[in-house]
Scaffold this motif. Structure first.
Motif, PDB file in Angstrom:
ATOM      1  N   ARG A 114       0.839  -1.183   0.000  1.00  0.00           N
ATOM      2  CA  ARG A 114       0.000   0.000   0.000  1.00  0.00           C
ATOM      3  C   ARG A 114       0.882   1.244   0.000  1.00  0.00           C
ATOM      4  NH1 ARG A 114      -3.838   1.689   3.857  1.00  0.00           N
ATOM      5  NH2 ARG A 114      -2.893   0.524   5.540  1.00  0.00           N
ATOM      6  N   ARG A 115       0.372   2.318  -0.554  1.00  0.00           N
ATOM      7  CA  ARG A 115       1.102   3.579  -0.428  1.00  0.00           C
ATOM      8  C   ARG A 115       0.195   4.618   0.216  1.00  0.00           C
ATOM      9  NH1 ARG A 115       4.618   6.288  -5.079  1.00  0.00           N
ATOM     10  NH2 ARG A 115       6.003   4.719  -4.252  1.00  0.00           N
ATOM     11  N   LEU A 116       0.740   5.326   1.183  1.00  0.00           N
ATOM     12  CA  LEU A 116      -0.012   6.385   1.873  1.00  0.00           C
ATOM     13  C   LEU A 116       0.767   7.671   1.764  1.00  0.00           C
ATOM     14  CD1 LEU A 116      -0.751   4.556   5.257  1.00  0.00           C
ATOM     15  CD2 LEU A 116      -2.326   4.847   3.356  1.00  0.00           C
ATOM     16  N   ARG A 117       0.060   8.782   1.881  1.00  0.00           N
ATOM     17  CA  ARG A 117       0.770  10.057   1.954  1.00  0.00           C
ATOM     18  C   ARG A 117       0.539  10.655   3.337  1.00  0.00           C
ATOM     19  NH1 ARG A 117       1.246  14.222  -2.826  1.00  0.00           N
ATOM     20  NH2 ARG A 117       2.493  12.428  -3.426  1.00  0.00           N
ATOM     21  N   THR A 203      -4.912  -1.610   7.999  1.00  0.00           N
ATOM     22  CA  THR A 203      -5.985  -0.919   7.271  1.00  0.00           C
ATOM     23  C   THR A 203      -6.003   0.579   7.593  1.00  0.00           C
ATOM     24  OG1 THR A 203      -7.435  -1.546   9.095  1.00  0.00           O
ATOM     25  CG2 THR A 203      -7.514  -2.925   7.125  1.00  0.00           C
ATOM     26  N   ALA A 204      -5.028   1.040   8.359  1.00  0.00           N
ATOM     27  CA  ALA A 204      -5.053   2.441   8.809  1.00  0.00           C
ATOM     28  C   ALA A 204      -4.866   3.417   7.654  1.00  0.00           C
ATOM     29  CB  ALA A 204      -3.946   2.655   9.838  1.00  0.00           C
ATOM     30  N   THR A 205      -5.382   4.613   7.861  1.00  0.00           N
ATOM     31  CA  THR A 205      -5.146   5.676   6.882  1.00  0.00           C
ATOM     32  C   THR A 205      -3.913   6.462   7.314  1.00  0.00           C
ATOM     33  OG1 THR A 205      -6.675   7.043   8.113  1.00  0.00           O
ATOM     34  CG2 THR A 205      -7.543   5.895   6.190  1.00  0.00           C
ATOM     35  N   SER A 206      -3.542   7.418   6.473  1.00  0.00           N
ATOM     36  CA  SER A 206      -2.259   8.090   6.688  1.00  0.00           C
ATOM     37  C   SER A 206      -2.197   8.865   8.008  1.00  0.00           C
ATOM     38  CB  SER A 206      -1.968   9.013   5.517  1.00  0.00           C
ATOM     39  OG  SER A 206      -3.019   9.946   5.408  1.00  0.00           O
ATOM     40  N   ASP A 207      -3.356   9.343   8.527  1.00  0.00           N
ATOM     41  CA  ASP A 207      -3.279  10.154   9.742  1.00  0.00           C
ATOM     42  C   ASP A 207      -2.925   9.335  10.983  1.00  0.00           C
ATOM     43  OD1 ASP A 207      -5.589   8.826   9.900  1.00  0.00           O
ATOM     44  OD2 ASP A 207      -6.921  10.565  10.088  1.00  0.00           O
ATOM     45  N   ARG A 208      -2.870   8.031  10.816  1.00  0.00           N
ATOM     46  CA  ARG A 208      -2.477   7.187  11.940  1.00  0.00           C
ATOM     47  C   ARG A 208      -0.958   7.285  12.190  1.00  0.00           C
ATOM     48  NH1 ARG A 208      -5.387   3.010  14.573  1.00  0.00           N
ATOM     49  NH2 ARG A 208      -3.959   2.039  16.047  1.00  0.00           N
ATOM     50  N   PHE A 209      -0.219   7.728  11.190  1.00  0.00           N
ATOM     51  CA  PHE A 209       1.247   7.753  11.297  1.00  0.00           C
ATOM     52  C   PHE A 209       1.751   9.153  11.637  1.00  0.00           C
ATOM     53  CE2 PHE A 209       0.157   4.243   8.582  1.00  0.00           C
ATOM     54  CZ  PHE A 209       1.041   3.238   8.949  1.00  0.00           C
ATOM     55  N   SER A 210       2.687   9.215  12.549  1.00  0.00           N
ATOM     56  CA  SER A 210       3.311  10.496  12.866  1.00  0.00           C
ATOM     57  C   SER A 210       4.481  10.714  11.922  1.00  0.00           C
ATOM     58  CB  SER A 210       3.837  10.479  14.299  1.00  0.00           C
ATOM     59  OG  SER A 210       4.897  11.402  14.426  1.00  0.00           O
ATOM     60  N   ARG A 211       4.421  11.814  11.209  1.00  0.00           N
ATOM     61  CA  ARG A 211       5.497  12.079  10.265  1.00  0.00           C
ATOM     62  C   ARG A 211       6.806  12.390  10.991  1.00  0.00           C
ATOM     63  NH1 ARG A 211       5.435  15.877   4.906  1.00  0.00           N
ATOM     64  NH2 ARG A 211       7.485  15.247   4.209  1.00  0.00           N
ATOM     65  N   THR A 212       6.673  12.982  12.154  1.00  0.00           N
ATOM     66  CA  THR A 212       7.881  13.289  12.935  1.00  0.00           C
ATOM     67  C   THR A 212       8.635  12.004  13.285  1.00  0.00           C
ATOM     68  OG1 THR A 212       6.630  15.108  13.874  1.00  0.00           O
ATOM     69  CG2 THR A 212       8.729  14.592  14.916  1.00  0.00           C
ATOM     70  N   LEU A 213       7.863  11.012  13.723  1.00  0.00           N
ATOM     71  CA  LEU A 213       8.489   9.722  14.038  1.00  0.00           C
ATOM     72  C   LEU A 213       9.116   9.090  12.796  1.00  0.00           C
ATOM     73  CD1 LEU A 213       5.944   7.927  16.433  1.00  0.00           C
ATOM     74  CD2 LEU A 213       8.264   8.667  16.989  1.00  0.00           C
ATOM     75  N   LEU A 214       8.361   9.129  11.705  1.00  0.00           N
ATOM     76  CA  LEU A 214       8.843   8.518  10.469  1.00  0.00           C
ATOM     77  C   LEU A 214      10.118   9.198   9.982  1.00  0.00           C
ATOM     78  CD1 LEU A 214       5.489   8.057   8.541  1.00  0.00           C
ATOM     79  CD2 LEU A 214       7.048   6.225   9.195  1.00  0.00           C
ATOM     80  N   ARG A 215      10.097  10.529  10.048  1.00  0.00           N
ATOM     81  CA  ARG A 215      11.244  11.274   9.524  1.00  0.00           C
ATOM     82  C   ARG A 215      12.482  10.989  10.359  1.00  0.00           C
ATOM     83  NH1 ARG A 215      10.131  17.229   8.888  1.00  0.00           N
ATOM     84  NH2 ARG A 215       9.203  16.663   6.898  1.00  0.00           N
ATOM     85  N   VAL A 237      -2.434  12.963  19.067  1.00  0.00           N
ATOM     86  CA  VAL A 237      -3.201  13.190  20.270  1.00  0.00           C
ATOM     87  C   VAL A 237      -4.696  13.092  20.019  1.00  0.00           C
ATOM     88  CG1 VAL A 237      -3.496  15.720  20.306  1.00  0.00           C
ATOM     89  CG2 VAL A 237      -2.943  14.476  22.419  1.00  0.00           C
ATOM     90  N   SER A 238      -5.092  13.337  18.777  1.00  0.00           N
ATOM     91  CA  SER A 238      -6.511  13.274  18.458  1.00  0.00           C
ATOM     92  C   SER A 238      -6.990  11.835  18.262  1.00  0.00           C
ATOM     93  CB  SER A 238      -6.786  14.082  17.184  1.00  0.00           C
ATOM     94  OG  SER A 238      -5.952  13.596  16.169  1.00  0.00           O
ATOM     95  N   LEU A 239      -6.043  10.907  18.217  1.00  0.00           N
ATOM     96  CA  LEU A 239      -6.385   9.502  18.012  1.00  0.00           C
ATOM     97  C   LEU A 239      -6.280   8.749  19.334  1.00  0.00           C
ATOM     98  CD1 LEU A 239      -4.187   9.047  14.833  1.00  0.00           C
ATOM     99  CD2 LEU A 239      -6.674   9.089  14.866  1.00  0.00           C
ATOM    100  N   PRO A 240      -6.921   7.583  19.414  1.00  0.00           N
ATOM    101  CA  PRO A 240      -6.832   6.819  20.665  1.00  0.00           C
ATOM    102  C   PRO A 240      -5.488   6.118  20.843  1.00  0.00           C
ATOM    103  CG  PRO A 240      -8.124   5.615  19.068  1.00  0.00           C
ATOM    104  CD  PRO A 240      -7.756   6.895  18.406  1.00  0.00           C
ATOM    105  N   VAL A 241      -4.443   6.642  20.253  1.00  0.00           N
ATOM    106  CA  VAL A 241      -3.141   5.988  20.335  1.00  0.00           C
ATOM    107  C   VAL A 241      -2.487   6.304  21.679  1.00  0.00           C
ATOM    108  CG1 VAL A 241      -0.810   5.956  19.347  1.00  0.00           C
ATOM    109  CG2 VAL A 241      -2.802   5.966  17.844  1.00  0.00           C
ATOM    110  N   GLN A 242      -2.154   5.255  22.434  1.00  0.00           N
ATOM    111  CA  GLN A 242      -1.526   5.447  23.746  1.00  0.00           C
ATOM    112  C   GLN A 242      -0.006   5.543  23.633  1.00  0.00           C
ATOM    113  OE1 GLN A 242      -3.432   5.887  26.524  1.00  0.00           O
ATOM    114  NE2 GLN A 242      -5.034   5.858  24.971  1.00  0.00           N
ATOM    115  N   ALA A 243       0.512   4.817  22.684  1.00  0.00           N
ATOM    116  CA  ALA A 243       1.960   4.823  22.507  1.00  0.00           C
ATOM    117  C   ALA A 243       2.276   4.496  21.058  1.00  0.00           C
ATOM    118  CB  ALA A 243       2.604   3.778  23.405  1.00  0.00           C
ATOM    119  N   ALA A 244       3.320   5.107  20.554  1.00  0.00           N
ATOM    120  CA  ALA A 244       3.755   4.808  19.192  1.00  0.00           C
ATOM    121  C   ALA A 244       5.270   4.884  19.153  1.00  0.00           C
ATOM    122  CB  ALA A 244       3.151   5.794  18.198  1.00  0.00           C
TER     123      ALA A 244
END
Ligand SMILES: [Fe+2]
Ligand SMILES: [Fe+2]
Length: 503
Positions: A114-117, A203-215, A237-244
């Protein structure tokens, strides 16, 4: 393959977007004359070059004797030895990492699912912690056991696909983080390729990923995020993510991909999440060793392939030199090579056996190089003395090839392709199965082509008549097994090869 590729910077301070259009070449270095000028004191004036190889229909990368070296997927390539490149490869120069991309599709060396932006985080995630983690820090015995199993699995993985699966398995079985993905970031736009994923990230969309972490991970530094750690993590912070967390998968110095994980269970205590994230980073460090090994064996395979192509090229050049001596045998080596390969197939040989027959057919007459041209192209009958000279060619061929390592298995075929099953042939008068297998095989192919094609003193004979002759000589001139198998060959390709020589 159409050969249109792109070079896109994925690491370093300089932004590069360059199209590779065949045929052509591209020079990389510090000099202003280079097609891509890299501003780094460590880069040589003319550092590396990419060039189109028309015979391969592919681009090759060569290091031009640079001081600091050129890397392919983290492996330093030997100077002056061109290496074929593929989509997805990462070319590493000092202060610049370029990814080879296809202009049109998303496929890379690692198959992408898959590719996400991923868009820029609204605010940098201030709660992201980039402190390096010591591999064995605070690992309890349970974790250690998982790590050992994981270590075995990743080192047994024969390819990236299976390596990624083992990584995801290690994450989900060793932590309470249920969601994991192996991704690679490409280009400046924030596109990420997902190579493997499990849990909600599949199945997540792109907003699930933190670009800061990725970069951060893409540039080699792992990062951790905890929801309780601060208020600045705008993207998560807007997602129910507790840790990434995100950690690079490195092949030597190059981040080939990243391991991204997150967890959403609010009941898991922070301390546990922190340890889990550290564990993930440790897994990624272990997996990086396996990535480096895979990259090294991939590079070795590419050089081995180009060595065998070089060898094939030499063989073909030798055969062409022989055929050129006698216009009437033009294309003979190519045709005997084809027929020998087909005969090997008809005999049920394996890939290696078919290839051996093909190459043997190609070089069987190489010894004719030592026979005077006047004799080779003489029309009409040869004197006994002249025929004696011709008869030396199998032994001459044997002497020419005996010191070439790749030819050793073919020597029997070269020396004995004029032996007869009944023992009446030359040079050694061998009979039956004491004639090396390739000698018996090439003998049928060679005789068929000699009869079917025109010579200085006669026209070619009709195909039916020649096949009849093969049948008739089975058990006298030819090994009956070989002769019988030869009759099964579909000769359409052969006939068009022959016709193209007559044009
Ligand atoms: Fe011959
Ligand atoms: Fe021949």
């Amino acid at each position: 393959m159409d050969g249109f590729l792109q070079l896109v910077s994925v690491g370093g301070s300089q932004s590069v977007h360059h199209k590779l259009v065949p045929p052509g070449q591209l020079l990389l270095g510090r000099s202003r004359d280079c097609d891509i000028t890299v501003q780094s004191p460590q880069i040589s004036r003319q550092h590396a070059q990419l060039f189109w190889e028309p015979n391969e229909l592919a681009w090759s990368l060569v290091d031009l004797g640079s001081r600091s070296g050129t890397h392919l997927n983290g492996e330093r390539i030997p100077s002056g030895r061109p290496c074929l490149i593929r989509k997805g490869d990462r070319i590493g120069l000092p202060d610049l990492t370029l990814q080879v991309r296809d202009g049109s599709d998303a496929s890379t060396i690692m198959e992408s699912i898959r590719r996400l932006r991923v868009t820029e985080d609204v605010q940098p995630d201030t709660s992201i912690d980039f402190t390096p983690v010591e591999l064995a820090e605070d690992l309890d015995s349970n974790r250690l056991a998982t790590l050992l199993t994981f270590s075995k699995d990743i080192h047994d993985a024969p390819d990236e696909r299976r390596l990624f699966d083992a990584i995801l398995q290690g994450v989900t079985s060793g932590t309470c983080l249920d969601n994991a993905a192996v991704v690679s970031c490409i280009g400046d736009e924030g596109d990420i390729d997902m190579h493997a994923a499990t849990g909600e990230l599949a199945t997540a969309t792109s907003d699930r990923f933190s670009r800061t972490l990725l970069r951060s991970a893409t540039s080699g530094t792992p990062g951790r995020y905890l929801a309780s750690g601060g208020s600045g993590a705008e993207s998560l912070v807007s997602l129910p993510v507790q840790a990434a967390g995100c950690a690079p998968l490195m092949a030597r110095d190059t981040a080939i991909a990243c391991l991204y994980v997150d967890g959403t269970d609010p009941k898991v205590p922070d301390e546990q999440l922190r340890r889990d994230l550290d564990f993930v980073i440790a897994l990624a460090q272990l997996a990086s060793v396996a990535m480096s090994n895979l990259a090294r064996s991939d590079l070795e395979r590419r050089f081995a392939e180009s060595r065998s192509r070089l060898f094939e090229g030499t063989v073909r050049a030798m055969a062409a030199a022989i055929d050129a001596k006698d216009p009437y045998t033009r294309g003979h080596s190519d045709r005997v090579s084809w027929l020998s390969g087909e005969l090997a197939k008809a005999l049920g040989r394996d890939e290696q056996g078919i290839e051996a027959a093909r190459v043997c057919g190609q070089v069987h007459d190489v010894g004719k190089i030592g026979v005077p041209e006047t004799v080779l192209i003489k029309p009409g009958r040869l004197t006994d003395e002249e025929f004696g000279l011709i008869k030396e060619h199998p032994a001459i061929g044997y002497r020419i090839l005996q010191d070439i390592p790749g030819m050793r298995d073919l020597l029997g075929g070269v020396r004995h392709h004029h032996e007869r099953w009944d023992g009446g042939g030359y040079p050694d008068g061998l009979a039956g199965e004491s004639i090396p297998d390739l000698g018996r095989l090439v003998a049928v192919a060679d005789t068929f082509d000699a009869m079917r094609s025109a010579r200085a003193y006669r026209a070619g004979r009709p195909v039916e008549e020649v096949l009849e002759e093969i049948k008739r000589c089975s058990g006298s001139q030819f090994d009956p097994v070989m002769a019988e198998a030869f009759l099964k060959i579909d000769l359409a390709t052969y006939e068009s090869m022959l016709a193209s020589e007559l044009d």
